[in-house]
Write a protein that holds these residues in place. Sequence first.
Motif, PDB file in Angstrom:
ATOM      1  N   THR A 126      35.221  35.496 -13.310  1.00 52.00           N
ATOM      2  CA  THR A 126      34.372  36.270 -14.642  1.00 52.00           C
ATOM      3  C   THR A 126      33.162  36.460 -14.290  1.00 52.00           C
ATOM      4  N   ARG A 164      33.488  39.788 -11.900  1.00 53.56           N
ATOM      5  CA  ARG A 164      33.284  41.003 -12.820  1.00 53.56           C
ATOM      6  C   ARG A 164      32.316  41.359 -13.658  1.00 53.56           C
ATOM      7  N   THR A 188      42.410  45.811 -15.321  1.00 54.35           N
ATOM      8  CA  THR A 188      41.677  45.284 -14.352  1.00 54.35           C
ATOM      9  C   THR A 188      41.933  45.889 -12.801  1.00 54.35           C
ATOM     10  N   SER A 194      37.501  47.985 -14.829  1.00 55.78           N
ATOM     11  CA  SER A 194      38.137  46.718 -14.319  1.00 55.78           C
ATOM     12  C   SER A 194      37.575  45.455 -14.918  1.00 55.78           C
ATOM     13  N   SER A 195      36.152  45.441 -14.982  1.00 49.71           N
ATOM     14  CA  SER A 195      35.482  44.440 -15.711  1.00 49.71           C
ATOM     15  C   SER A 195      36.032  44.187 -17.006  1.00 49.71           C
ATOM     16  N   GLY A 225      39.325  45.097 -18.334  1.00 46.06           N
ATOM     17  CA  GLY A 225      40.392  44.707 -18.448  1.00 46.06           C
ATOM     18  C   GLY A 225      40.549  43.159 -18.013  1.00 46.06           C
ATOM     19  N   ALA A 226      39.355  42.711 -17.012  1.00 43.11           N
ATOM     20  CA  ALA A 226      39.275  41.392 -16.891  1.00 43.11           C
ATOM     21  C   ALA A 226      39.137  40.474 -18.134  1.00 43.11           C
ATOM     22  N   SER A 227      38.323  41.028 -18.920  1.00 47.21           N
ATOM     23  CA  SER A 227      38.214  40.362 -20.241  1.00 47.21           C
ATOM     24  C   SER A 227      39.233  40.332 -21.293  1.00 47.21           C
TER      25      SER A 227
END
Lengths: 543, 230, 110
Positions: free
Chosen positions: A55, A58, A440, A470-471, A473-475
């Motif tokens: 986390t 990202r 992501t 990408s970030s 998507g990470a969330s």
Amino acid sequence: MSTAVMETPAASRVHYLNANYGIKSWLFTTDHKRIALLWLGSITFMFFIGGAAATLIRLHLIEPTGALVQPATYNKLFTIHGVVMIFFFLIPSIPAVLGNFLVPLMVGARDLAFPRINLLSWYLYIIGAIFVLYAILTGGVDTGWTFYTPYSSTYAHSQVIATALGVFIVGFSSILTGLNFIVTIHKMRAPGLTWFRLPLFIWAIYATSIIQILGTPVLAITIFLLGLERLLHVGIFDPAIGGDPILFQHLFWFYSHPAVYIMILPGMGVISELIACFSRKRVFGYAMVAYSSMAIAVLSFLVWGHHMFVTGQSVYAGLIFSVLSFMVAIPSAIKVFNWTATLYKGSISYDAPMLYALGFIGLFTMGGLTGLFLASLAVDVHLTGTYFIVAHFHYIMVGGAVMAYLGGIHFWWPKITGRLYPDGWARFAALIIFVGFNLTFFPQFVLGYLGMPRRYAVYPAEFQVLNVMSSAGASILGIGYLIPLIYLIWSIRYGPVAGPNPWGAKGLEWETPSPPPTENFEEIPVVTEEAYAYAEPEDGSHG
Amino acid sequence: MAELSAGSTHAAVHPPGFHHQFEDMEQQHEAGNLGMWVFLVTEILFFGGLFASYTIYRSLYLPGFEAGSRLLDVKLGATNTAVLIGSSLTMALAVHAAQTGKRKALVLFLLLTMVLGAVFLGIKFDEYSTKWHHGLVPGLKWAPDEEMHNNAPLGSVELFFCFYFFMTGLHALHMLIGFGIMTVMTVKSWRGEFSPEYYAPIEVSGLYWHFVDIVWIFLFPLLYLIGGRY
Amino acid sequence: MSGHVVSVRLYVTIFLALLLLTGLTTGVAFIDLGPYNTVAALAIAFVKMLLVVLFFMHVRYSSGLTKIVVLAGFFWLAILITFTLSDYFSRGLDNPPNGWGPSISAPPNP
């Protein structure tokens, strides 16, 4: 969705969860099922530690100049993310949680061959984890999870020794688990359970255990040598006395490449079980899938130099490793074809485990194909050290292994806990995870192709849009992972009671109550039929 | 559909030392043996990393390695080899005594094994002290006399001694662990816990001890003898 | 429950053979055989290992599974050694393109 048969409520029957109470009955247990739950709690904890590092990474990469931390700290974040996720989540995950719980049940035994060694394995994991957590809390480590010398041995001013010690200890945990599975599968199968009647999950665990036995000791000695060099200020990787840092890489990758198969093979075993159950069909080409697991175990040891194409390794060695890396893709492809053929004309249902399995097939295939790009020596020269690599292995490890792990957890949850989880939320979470995952990591393929280097705290401004995608998507992915945590815990108390076989699946583990009694079976079963003996489909097509 | 077996063997005899996850003693015995062999395979690879590294560097730096090897005491090395082989004999005889139900002989042979192991470690300690005295310990006290390395490149001699200490040190550590195992086995044997029906722990401890012997069987020539002592 | 009982006589014979081989390998080290010193030393060590494995460790009388397990261990060690050596032995062989400097060779002899 199957009907939940209302059995005698679990509370009125003695089973492994209520047979004994008190913390000592858990911390000193030798019951493989309780040990599996100890593992479940521990690796979930470590998953969130590794996830916290991800986390922060990202978040930091939203800005080209770095939004959050200093470059030195960034190095620590990706190192910790790698060390924790690989050694303390992925490698144990399916074997230690699902393997420990299911192997004795699936082979019709009362426990593993060595229950006390099983418990020791968990304690070694905990001790190793404590060392790594200590390292994180006292300054972190910044060498990358690969610990390359001479940085790690000579120049790093971070908690290398503590981390290395943690990895060393957890390696023995892995070895002992593998040892236990090999002996159990060889010596404790129920009467009638010949090798080719075993569930493919067992074949996968067996192949994984072979890799653990043969590879992990080399990592152990390598880390040991690294530690000695760091302490003594001289050692066998030290150029001042003729040592070669590349030798470290040879020894390191001799383990660490097979290690990636330790991480994916059990997932493949899970997928075979899920695809068979939710297509209501035998796995197509059972023998080929079993043989391919063994082929992967062997071939995986012959390709490690593909991590070293640009390090100064000889081009000729590189050529050999490149050819072999193409060959190791073949057994994986065989599995994908066989799963697909199993689906064909199957009676498909889309329960949550199946969603994870279908996602696995697609995402693992993408990860695997991109591995072929990287196996091509000339192409790898351009792609190595870029985000293409990062995307490649996350497609396999997250899109593959983690999805398989979650699919397996959902599939066997009723067996493990005696409860059903809310299916609607489960399917929703699976979709969120799928979407979040692709958002992501797909941009990272593009970033790598465009040349963005990995392990860099800053990047050229032209890459920002893809990084922000990408970030974002990470969330979404993070939320996706939190949802099952919530409903699975909820289900333990409030979920509907599960019968012995809510999915109508084949396998010895489904022929005992949910949750199983401590001794697994009242009488050891005698096996008379093949694996996945689902009823023949009406139109006569079969695997 | 899997049927439940009619009369399972669960009601069979439960000799002392039987663990209930197994169906019978034979399965337990076989599992124990297989388990120890699988563990020894991990040890082959564990030591193997050092052997592989040694092989590579020796191929690159033969003069330095030969010079280093000549600085080792062949007589002590050979003696130690004989001592360890003797301890393997006494270990094998201990297993034989257990198999044939001879409790006193079993205890005697286990103790002899430990004595010989102690002799080995004593000689090693003597060798290490000598090396320390001559300044041949990399990282801790590396100050060899000029004529000691016969003009061979000093760096690779130091590299050789890294291997000497790492490999024999790791071997000695395994011997110490073996000591611990033998102590436990001796106490249990004295207490009469073993019999011709149940002696697997002795057999399995023997496998471990023999393995440590085999490692030395290779260490001796690779470290002491490939130095061109002519 | 049974395991094969090897006779004391056989154990002592093997022991004597091992001592003999130890003496032999030590003696041979004092004779100049050129590169064959290494070959001889390793060959004798290999024979000694076989004697210990087959007789002291009972592999001669063990199941096929045990034999395969033992062989697998050594085979995998052989993979580690040969593949890594293939890198070091082939480093001097390549001709890099113009402008890349001297070919990547083994680390200099210090």
